[in-house]
Design an enzyme around this catalytic site. Structure first.
Site, PDB file in Angstrom:
ATOM      1  N   ASP A  43      10.259   5.126  11.998  1.00 22.03           N
ATOM      2  CA  ASP A  43      11.108   4.148  12.679  1.00 22.03           C
ATOM      3  C   ASP A  43      12.481   3.956  12.022  1.00 22.03           C
ATOM      4  OD1 ASP A  43       9.825   2.901  10.550  1.00 22.03           O
ATOM      5  OD2 ASP A  43       9.044   1.213  11.721  1.00 22.03           O
ATOM      6  N   ASP A  92       0.850  -1.193   0.000  1.00 23.70           N
ATOM      7  CA  ASP A  92       0.000   0.000   0.000  1.00 23.70           C
ATOM      8  C   ASP A  92       0.887   1.246   0.000  1.00 23.70           C
ATOM      9  OD1 ASP A  92       0.998   0.091   2.650  1.00 23.70           O
ATOM     10  OD2 ASP A  92      -0.763  -0.974   3.387  1.00 23.70           O
ATOM     11  N   ASP A 124       1.143   5.183   1.618  1.00 20.84           N
ATOM     12  CA  ASP A 124       0.616   6.121   2.602  1.00 20.84           C
ATOM     13  C   ASP A 124       0.910   7.537   2.143  1.00 20.84           C
ATOM     14  OD1 ASP A 124      -0.168   4.004   4.215  1.00 20.84           O
ATOM     15  OD2 ASP A 124       1.816   3.873   5.139  1.00 20.84           O
TER      16      ASP A 124
HETATM   17  P1  ATP Z   1       4.629  -2.873   5.277  1.00 18.43           P
HETATM   18  O1  ATP Z   1       5.041  -2.868   3.860  1.00 18.43           O
HETATM   19  O2  ATP Z   1       4.881  -4.173   5.917  1.00 18.43           O
HETATM   20  O3  ATP Z   1       3.255  -2.314   5.501  1.00 18.43           O
HETATM   21  P2  ATP Z   1       5.426  -0.359   6.357  1.00 18.43           P
HETATM   22  O4  ATP Z   1       6.775   0.247   6.607  1.00 18.43           O
HETATM   23  O5  ATP Z   1       4.576   0.329   5.340  1.00 18.43           O
HETATM   24  O6  ATP Z   1       5.661  -1.879   6.011  1.00 18.43           O
HETATM   25  P3  ATP Z   1       3.299   0.210   8.168  1.00 18.43           P
HETATM   26  O7  ATP Z   1       2.958  -0.447   9.458  1.00 18.43           O
HETATM   27  O8  ATP Z   1       2.338   0.182   7.058  1.00 18.43           O
HETATM   28  O9  ATP Z   1       4.683  -0.429   7.727  1.00 18.43           O
HETATM   29  O10 ATP Z   1       3.669   1.711   8.537  1.00 18.43           O
HETATM   30  C1  ATP Z   1       3.776   2.756   7.582  1.00 18.43           C
HETATM   31  C2  ATP Z   1       4.894   3.724   7.975  1.00 18.43           C
HETATM   32  O11 ATP Z   1       4.615   4.326   9.238  1.00 18.43           O
HETATM   33  C3  ATP Z   1       6.264   3.089   8.134  1.00 18.43           C
HETATM   34  O12 ATP Z   1       6.931   2.972   6.900  1.00 18.43           O
HETATM   35  C4  ATP Z   1       6.944   4.048   9.084  1.00 18.43           C
HETATM   36  O13 ATP Z   1       7.423   5.176   8.398  1.00 18.43           O
HETATM   37  C5  ATP Z   1       5.814   4.478   9.996  1.00 18.43           C
HETATM   38  N1  ATP Z   1       5.711   3.622  11.206  1.00 18.43           N
HETATM   39  C6  ATP Z   1       4.970   2.505  11.338  1.00 18.43           C
HETATM   40  N2  ATP Z   1       5.093   1.979  12.574  1.00 18.43           N
HETATM   41  C7  ATP Z   1       5.928   2.793  13.240  1.00 18.43           C
HETATM   42  C8  ATP Z   1       6.449   2.807  14.564  1.00 18.43           C
HETATM   43  N3  ATP Z   1       6.136   1.835  15.441  1.00 18.43           N
HETATM   44  N4  ATP Z   1       7.291   3.821  14.911  1.00 18.43           N
HETATM   45  C9  ATP Z   1       7.583   4.805  14.031  1.00 18.43           C
HETATM   46  N5  ATP Z   1       7.134   4.839  12.771  1.00 18.43           N
HETATM   47  C10 ATP Z   1       6.314   3.860  12.373  1.00 18.43           C
HETATM   48 MG    MG Z   2       2.503  -0.216   4.933  1.00 19.15          MG
END
Ligand code: ATP
Ligand code: MG
Length: 456
Positions: free
Chosen positions: A152, A74, A76
């Site tokens: 993160d 996805d 964001d």
């Molecule tokens: P995935 O592809 O598995 O969804 P993702 O990095 O997009 O990985 P998400 O949980 O969708 O993970 O989170 C979107 C974004 O929000 C991350 O890329 C990061 O920038 C931020 N984020 C998510 N969780 C945290 C956290 N616990 N602390 C700080 N930033 C976070």
């Molecule tokens: Mg994500």
């Protein structure tokens, strides 16, 4: 009461030095992202926000995955518009979330997640940390630079501006990605204290992306793994599914074990695995995760019940033997062992009720599958969970816990016609295998049809 008292006694960790930011714009000739790779819904959301005078970017896992030539799950959107301003701009927008406010904007078939830039921790009074330094509220808004350092890992803080086609990097994430490094932003220990789930995310990205954890990012994990006890057991259930049931569970599991995180989620299992007396337990979990990954990657469905049945099996198996040695009948001993194991572990990872029944049934079938006399096999075969129980039996055989035989028998029984089924049952009667109920059970005396019920 107690927590108020400890709050005064335990000083919060000293604030970490502010994180330095510098802006680096990477042009399309280097990063190579094409608009055709991006979701049309999120591009339209950004266009609307930018036309209204706001800043808006694509950010997070979507951009990271594209730079790694992976298919993003996805995209964001991050913006300086507040949730109220976002809601005012889109007809179908809805604010969700408590800890961080997110707005879901519906664009045709897509739901685009839009977040307002978050502020930095050191200059905010809208942020609250508890005595352990954990963030419990975080709703202050900031600039895009602030938003970057609140994320993160550096690879997750890359912003893409569809208007200029630039990838904008404030924290060195682009170079880290090129070097295949997962690096936390800022001081690792402070960032894990703020949100211990970041340690799990580190392991998840190792498993998913096959990149290397930067040594400084990895260093404090083992020591701080215990902070996961402060995370709610229901949030951990959701996190475990993202870790182990997303197509790369086996690699993630090994990383979780390496960093002492698995033992925080599943302490009983970790104890039995690391004791090493029964190497088939480790094999069983390994094979279960390998099969789960293969199913997911082939587009097939999986159930959390099977995964949890495997993860807790070492404890259940031990307790089964103990309860049986105490004199409980075999099937009953197994049911007790299953209930005890679930009850003892709910405090760590809370399995919702809708799954616990299924997990128990998979275990209880292990005793039912041993009984192959008379009509029992047909009744077992019609059990709604037969398939999962049978797969679990095969798993136990493949791990070396059981000698092969029972699984093969059931494989044959399922496809046999009635005459062949009777022959298979007769075969067991004539040559009862050792160590199962078939061998142990004595022929039952038939009740006389008109026998009076016993009065005791
Ligand atoms: P995935 O592809 O598995 O969804 P993702 O990095 O997009 O990985 P998400 O949980 O969708 O993970 O989170 C979107 C974004 O929000 C991350 O890329 C990061 O920038 C931020 N984020 C998510 N969780 C945290 C956290 N616990 N602390 C700080 N930033 C976070
Ligand atoms: Mg994500």
């Amino acid at each position: 009461m107690f927590s108020k008292f400890t709050k005064r006694l335990v000083a919060p960790p000293p604030p970490a030095a502010p994180i330095e930011v510098f802006r680096d714009d990477i042009t399309q000739e280097y990063h190579g992202i094409q608009h055709a790779d991006l979701s049309p819904g999120s591009l339209r959301v950004i266009e609307t926000l930018q036309n209204a005078g706001f800043q808006a970017y694509l950010v997070g896992g979507g951009i990271r995955d594209l730079l790694l030539d992976k298919h993003p799950k996805d995209f964001d959107v991050a913006t300086n518009a507040t949730p109220a301003q976002i809601e005012a701009l889109f007809k179908r927008a809805r604010a969700v979330g408590r800890r961080f406010q997110i707005v879901h904007v519906r664009m045709g078939p897509e739901i685009v997640e839009v977040t307002t830039f978050r502020g930095r921790s050191e200059d905010s009074h809208h942020q609250q940390t508890n005595a352990q330094g954990m963030l419990v509220r975080d709703n202050v808004f900031g600039t895009v630079e602030d938003d970057a350092v609140r994320r993160d890992f550096t690879m997750n803080a890359l912003y893409y501006d569809p208007k200029t086609h630039h990838v904008i990097d404030f924290v060195g994430g682009y170079d880290d990605l090129e070097d295949h490094i997962i690096r936390i932003i800022g001081d690792p220990a402070t960032r894990y204290r703020e949100d211990p789930v970041r340690m799990l995310r580190a392991a998840r990205f190792v498993g998913k992306l096959k990149l290397n954890l930067d040594p400084a990012t990895a260093a404090p994990i083992r020591q701080l793994a215990g902070l996961l006890r402060d995370v709610s057991a229901s949030r951990l259930f959701d996190e475990v599914l993202k870790l182990l049931q997303a197509g790369y569970g086996r690699a993630t599991y090994h990383c979780l074990r390496e960093y002492g995180l698995f033992g925080q989620l599943f302490p009983e299992t970790e104890t039995l695995l690391s004791r090493g007396d029964d190497p088939h337990y480790a094999r069983l979990i390994d094979i279960a995760l390998t099969n789960t990954d293969a199913r997911l990657n082939a587009g097939k469905s999986v159930t959390p019940a099977f995964l949890y049945a495997a993860i807790y099996w070492p404890s259940v198996h031990q307790r089964w033997q103990e309860r049986e040695a105490e004199g409980n009948p075999r099937a009953q001993a197994l049911a007790i062992a299953g209930s005890e194991t679930i009850d003892r572990n709910q405090a760590y990872v809370a399995i919702p009720k809708r799954f616990t029944q299924g997990i128990r049934e998979i275990w209880e079938l292990q005793a039912k599958l041993e009984r192959r006399d008379g009509r029992r096999p047909d009744s077992t075969l019609s059990h709604p969970r037969f398939r999962a129980g049978y797969d679990f039996l095969l798993l136990r055989e493949e791990s070396g816990e059981l000698p092969p035989g029972l699984g093969t028998w059931w494989t044959a029984y399922q496809v046999a016609d009635d005459a062949k089924r009777r022959a298979l049952i007769a075969e067991v009667r004539e040559h009862p295998p050792e160590h199962t109920e078939d061998a142990a059970s004595k022929p039952r005396r038939r009740r006389r049809p008109n026998a009076r019920p016993r009065e005791d």
